[in-house]
Motif scaffolding. Structure first.
Motif, PDB file in Angstrom:
ATOM      1  N   LEU A  29     -67.437  -5.737 -29.147  1.00 35.73           N
ATOM      2  CA  LEU A  29     -67.924  -7.038 -29.608  1.00 35.73           C
ATOM      3  C   LEU A  29     -69.316  -6.938 -30.221  1.00 35.73           C
ATOM      4  N   GLU A  30     -70.137  -6.052 -29.738  1.00 39.75           N
ATOM      5  CA  GLU A  30     -71.460  -5.850 -30.357  1.00 39.75           C
ATOM      6  C   GLU A  30     -71.292  -5.294 -31.768  1.00 39.75           C
ATOM      7  N   GLU A  31     -70.330  -4.392 -31.960  1.00 35.67           N
ATOM      8  CA  GLU A  31     -70.049  -3.871 -33.296  1.00 35.67           C
ATOM      9  C   GLU A  31     -69.537  -4.977 -34.210  1.00 35.67           C
ATOM     10  N   ALA A  32     -68.705  -5.849 -33.683  1.00 38.97           N
ATOM     11  CA  ALA A  32     -68.199  -6.976 -34.470  1.00 38.97           C
ATOM     12  C   ALA A  32     -69.344  -7.896 -34.880  1.00 38.97           C
ATOM     13  N   LYS A  33     -70.279  -8.115 -33.967  1.00 36.98           N
ATOM     14  CA  LYS A  33     -71.433  -8.967 -34.290  1.00 36.98           C
ATOM     15  C   LYS A  33     -72.226  -8.390 -35.456  1.00 36.98           C
ATOM     16  N   LYS A  34     -72.358  -7.075 -35.505  1.00 39.66           N
ATOM     17  CA  LYS A  34     -73.073  -6.439 -36.617  1.00 39.66           C
ATOM     18  C   LYS A  34     -72.347  -6.686 -37.932  1.00 39.66           C
ATOM     19  N   ARG A  35     -71.012  -6.564 -37.911  1.00 41.08           N
ATOM     20  CA  ARG A  35     -70.232  -6.806 -39.128  1.00 41.08           C
ATOM     21  C   ARG A  35     -70.342  -8.262 -39.563  1.00 41.08           C
ATOM     22  N   ILE A  36     -70.284  -9.173 -38.606  1.00 39.31           N
ATOM     23  CA  ILE A  36     -70.374 -10.602 -38.929  1.00 39.31           C
ATOM     24  C   ILE A  36     -71.743 -10.926 -39.512  1.00 39.31           C
ATOM     25  N   THR A  37     -72.784 -10.362 -38.934  1.00 38.29           N
ATOM     26  CA  THR A  37     -74.135 -10.592 -39.447  1.00 38.29           C
ATOM     27  C   THR A  37     -74.255 -10.050 -40.868  1.00 38.29           C
ATOM     28  N   SER A  38     -73.665  -8.903 -41.126  1.00 38.68           N
ATOM     29  CA  SER A  38     -73.679  -8.333 -42.475  1.00 38.68           C
ATOM     30  C   SER A  38     -72.922  -9.236 -43.447  1.00 38.68           C
ATOM     31  N   ASP A  39     -71.759  -9.729 -43.027  1.00 39.57           N
ATOM     32  CA  ASP A  39     -70.992 -10.648 -43.876  1.00 39.57           C
ATOM     33  C   ASP A  39     -71.794 -11.905 -44.182  1.00 39.57           C
ATOM     34  N   PHE A  40     -72.498 -12.404 -43.173  1.00 39.62           N
ATOM     35  CA  PHE A  40     -73.319 -13.597 -43.365  1.00 39.62           C
ATOM     36  C   PHE A  40     -74.414 -13.325 -44.391  1.00 39.62           C
ATOM     37  N   GLU A  41     -75.084 -12.193 -44.264  1.00 42.34           N
ATOM     38  CA  GLU A  41     -76.151 -11.856 -45.213  1.00 42.34           C
ATOM     39  C   GLU A  41     -75.603 -11.742 -46.617  1.00 42.34           C
ATOM     40  N   GLN A  42     -74.442 -11.161 -46.771  1.00 45.87           N
ATOM     41  CA  GLN A  42     -73.831 -11.037 -48.087  1.00 45.87           C
ATOM     42  C   GLN A  42     -73.430 -12.399 -48.634  1.00 45.87           C
ATOM     43  N   SER A  43     -72.995 -13.299 -47.780  1.00 42.95           N
ATOM     44  CA  SER A  43     -72.533 -14.607 -48.243  1.00 42.95           C
ATOM     45  C   SER A  43     -73.673 -15.446 -48.796  1.00 42.95           C
ATOM     46  N   LYS A  44     -74.876 -15.226 -48.344  1.00 42.03           N
ATOM     47  CA  LYS A  44     -76.031 -15.978 -48.851  1.00 42.03           C
ATOM     48  C   LYS A  44     -76.199 -15.797 -50.346  1.00 42.03           C
ATOM     49  N   TYR A  45     -75.732 -14.650 -50.839  1.00 44.31           N
ATOM     50  CA  TYR A  45     -75.917 -14.332 -52.236  1.00 44.31           C
ATOM     51  C   TYR A  45     -74.611 -14.393 -53.016  1.00 44.31           C
ATOM     52  N   GLY A  46     -73.609 -15.029 -52.408  1.00 45.42           N
ATOM     53  CA  GLY A  46     -72.341 -15.224 -53.084  1.00 45.42           C
ATOM     54  C   GLY A  46     -71.477 -13.984 -53.163  1.00 45.42           C
ATOM     55  N   THR A  47     -71.734 -13.003 -52.298  1.00 45.30           N
ATOM     56  CA  THR A  47     -70.957 -11.772 -52.369  1.00 45.30           C
ATOM     57  C   THR A  47     -70.056 -11.614 -51.154  1.00 45.30           C
TER      58      THR A  47
END
Length: 105
Positions: free
Chosen positions: A84-102
């Motif tokens: 679950l900690e690894e999943a949180k890292k992926r989700i945080t990365s997805d969130f950061e990418q979504s800020k820029y429309g990617t």
């Protein structure tokens, strides 16, 4: 393996299936049934978090992981916590990418 529809694996797999076809609310509904029946399975929290991620509700996705981590800590389950900690890292990365429309699924 017991194949009755009342097993946790049935509900979790059904939840995962609904993600694949873009039915995220149905995924949440069915995976929640699996989580209630087997709160010790990281897979349930991961399916739940993935559905929320696809809905771009990253706060709820992270909360799903946090609940699973808390369960893992309460039951001294290092494997559950790690997944679950690894999943949180992926989700945080997805969130950061979504800020820029990617954001990509």
């Amino acid at each position: 393996m017991d194949k009755t529809p009342y097993t946790p694996v049935f509900w979790l797999n059904l939840g995962a299936h609904f993600i694949q076809i873009g039915e995220y609310q149905a995924s949440l509904d069915y995976s929640l049934r699996g989580i209630h029946r087997a709160p010790d399975k990281a897979y349930g929290y991961l399916v739940f978090a993935k559905a929320y991620s696809h809905m771009e509700d990253f706060d709820q996705a992270l909360k799903a992981c946090d609940i699973g981590v808390d369960f893992g800590k309460a039951h001294d389950d290092a494997h559950l916590i790690k997944e679950l900690e690894e999943a949180k890292k992926r989700i945080t990365s997805d969130f950061e990418q979504s800020k820029y429309g990617t954001f990509s699924s």
